[in-house]
Design a protein around this motif. Structure first.
Motif, PDB file in Angstrom:
ATOM      1  N   ALA A  67     -33.477  -0.285  76.107  1.00 63.88           N
ATOM      2  CA  ALA A  67     -33.802  -0.735  74.746  1.00 63.88           C
ATOM      3  C   ALA A  67     -33.084   0.133  73.718  1.00 63.88           C
ATOM      4  O   ALA A  67     -32.533  -0.376  72.731  1.00 63.88           O
ATOM      5  CB  ALA A  67     -35.311  -0.706  74.521  1.00 63.88           C
ATOM      6  N   LYS A  68     -33.055   1.442  73.945  1.00 63.98           N
ATOM      7  CA  LYS A  68     -32.334   2.352  73.036  1.00 63.98           C
ATOM      8  C   LYS A  68     -30.845   2.013  72.996  1.00 63.98           C
ATOM      9  O   LYS A  68     -30.224   2.009  71.930  1.00 63.98           O
ATOM     10  CB  LYS A  68     -32.511   3.813  73.471  1.00 63.98           C
ATOM     11  N   HIS A  71     -30.240  -1.144  70.973  1.00 65.01           N
ATOM     12  CA  HIS A  71     -30.325  -0.866  69.544  1.00 65.01           C
ATOM     13  C   HIS A  71     -29.085  -0.119  69.059  1.00 65.01           C
ATOM     14  O   HIS A  71     -28.576  -0.390  67.978  1.00 65.01           O
ATOM     15  CB  HIS A  71     -31.587  -0.074  69.214  1.00 65.01           C
ATOM     16  N   ARG A  72     -28.596   0.798  69.866  1.00 59.38           N
ATOM     17  CA  ARG A  72     -27.406   1.561  69.487  1.00 59.38           C
ATOM     18  C   ARG A  72     -26.182   0.650  69.377  1.00 59.38           C
ATOM     19  O   ARG A  72     -25.367   0.787  68.486  1.00 59.38           O
ATOM     20  CB  ARG A  72     -27.166   2.668  70.510  1.00 59.38           C
ATOM     21  N   ASN A  74     -26.235  -2.761  68.966  1.00 54.32           N
ATOM     22  CA  ASN A  74     -26.424  -3.940  68.128  1.00 54.32           C
ATOM     23  C   ASN A  74     -27.203  -3.700  66.847  1.00 54.32           C
ATOM     24  O   ASN A  74     -27.432  -4.636  66.099  1.00 54.32           O
ATOM     25  CB  ASN A  74     -27.169  -5.019  68.928  1.00 54.32           C
ATOM     26  N   GLY A  75     -27.632  -2.468  66.624  1.00 54.20           N
ATOM     27  CA  GLY A  75     -28.486  -2.221  65.472  1.00 54.20           C
ATOM     28  C   GLY A  75     -29.820  -2.919  65.679  1.00 54.20           C
ATOM     29  O   GLY A  75     -30.208  -3.228  66.793  1.00 54.20           O
ATOM     30  N   GLU A  76     -30.478  -3.190  64.608  1.00 57.85           N
ATOM     31  CA  GLU A  76     -31.780  -3.859  64.706  1.00 57.85           C
ATOM     32  C   GLU A  76     -31.630  -5.376  64.763  1.00 57.85           C
ATOM     33  O   GLU A  76     -32.620  -6.100  64.780  1.00 57.85           O
ATOM     34  CB  GLU A  76     -32.670  -3.434  63.534  1.00 57.85           C
ATOM     35  N   GLU A  77     -30.400  -5.876  64.786  1.00 57.29           N
ATOM     36  CA  GLU A  77     -30.169  -7.318  64.851  1.00 57.29           C
ATOM     37  C   GLU A  77     -30.721  -7.916  66.138  1.00 57.29           C
ATOM     38  O   GLU A  77     -31.142  -9.062  66.158  1.00 57.29           O
ATOM     39  CB  GLU A  77     -28.676  -7.622  64.752  1.00 57.29           C
ATOM     40  N   HIS A  79     -33.550  -7.637  68.752  1.00 56.93           N
ATOM     41  CA  HIS A  79     -34.861  -7.051  69.036  1.00 56.93           C
ATOM     42  C   HIS A  79     -34.939  -6.676  70.511  1.00 56.93           C
ATOM     43  O   HIS A  79     -34.567  -7.459  71.377  1.00 56.93           O
ATOM     44  CB  HIS A  79     -35.962  -8.060  68.694  1.00 56.93           C
ATOM     45  N   ALA A  80     -35.408  -5.483  70.794  1.00 56.25           N
ATOM     46  CA  ALA A  80     -35.588  -5.033  72.174  1.00 56.25           C
ATOM     47  C   ALA A  80     -36.803  -4.112  72.231  1.00 56.25           C
ATOM     48  O   ALA A  80     -36.904  -3.171  71.450  1.00 56.25           O
ATOM     49  CB  ALA A  80     -34.350  -4.305  72.674  1.00 56.25           C
ATOM     50  N   GLU A  81     -37.691  -4.406  73.151  1.00 56.98           N
ATOM     51  CA  GLU A  81     -38.877  -3.567  73.335  1.00 56.98           C
ATOM     52  C   GLU A  81     -39.318  -3.629  74.790  1.00 56.98           C
ATOM     53  O   GLU A  81     -38.962  -4.550  75.527  1.00 56.98           O
ATOM     54  CB  GLU A  81     -40.018  -4.019  72.416  1.00 56.98           C
ATOM     55  N   THR A 108     -36.106  -8.963  75.005  1.00 56.95           N
ATOM     56  CA  THR A 108     -35.054  -9.004  73.994  1.00 56.95           C
ATOM     57  C   THR A 108     -34.970 -10.386  73.372  1.00 56.95           C
ATOM     58  O   THR A 108     -35.409 -11.376  73.955  1.00 56.95           O
ATOM     59  CB  THR A 108     -33.670  -8.658  74.584  1.00 56.95           C
TER      60      THR A 108
END
Length: 158
Positions: A67-68, A71-72, A74-77, A79-81, A108
């Motif tokens: 997930a990190k 985000h790295r 794609n930015g916050e565009e 969603h990943a959790e 995602t």
């Protein structure tokens, strides 16, 4: 490599009622290391148990790292959790606090098929210039990624 023998949660998660949000259809894919469920606007990726992902804590940690990375890149565009897969009363569900966590999944945002690189390549809609930009971006990402993999370093790989 896909197998015909799946853990019990796989059959349950192929059904629409395992998801908190309303989904029209659940699509199941299997790779050598993961089970993938596309449900509604999301993908859920569950790592298979093997020597690399040997227990629940390890799987959860790998999902958090992935997930990190997403985000790295794609930015916050995108969603990943990390969400638990819980078992209660003979049923399984994603992301609920009811029941006992039996697995963890990386959830995602699903990209539309028409925007996936494979689809663009198949339909000759991705130029050589665009492929070059993607390759440079990936190379830059890997060059800037920290590593502490001693075996890879000792073999002369970054």
């Amino acid at each position: 490599m896909p197998t015909n023998q799946h853990p019990p949660f796989v059959a349950a998660l192929r059904k629409k009622d395992a998801y908190a949000e309303s989904v029209g259809k659940v699509r199941f894919l299997e790779t050598s290391s993961s089970y993938l469920f596309k449900a509604g606007e999301h993908y859920y990726k569950v790592k298979k148990t093997d020597s690399e992902y040997s227990n629940l804590a390890v799987k959860q940690a790998f999902c958090q790292e992935e997930a990190k990375l997403l985000h790295r890149c794609n930015g916050e565009e995108l969603h990943a959790e990390v969400v638990p897969i819980s078992h209660q009363n003979q049923s399984y569900a994603f992301g609920t606090t009811n029941g006992t966590p039996v697995e963890y999944a990386l959830k995602t945002t699903a990209l539309t098929e028409k925007n996936l690189v494979g689809h663009l390549l198949d339909n000759k809609k991705l130029s050589a210039m665009a492929v070059g930009r993607i390759a440079r971006k990936l190379a830059q990402f890997h060059a800037e990624s920290p590593t502490d993999d001693k075996s890879a370093q000792s073999q002369g790989r970054p």
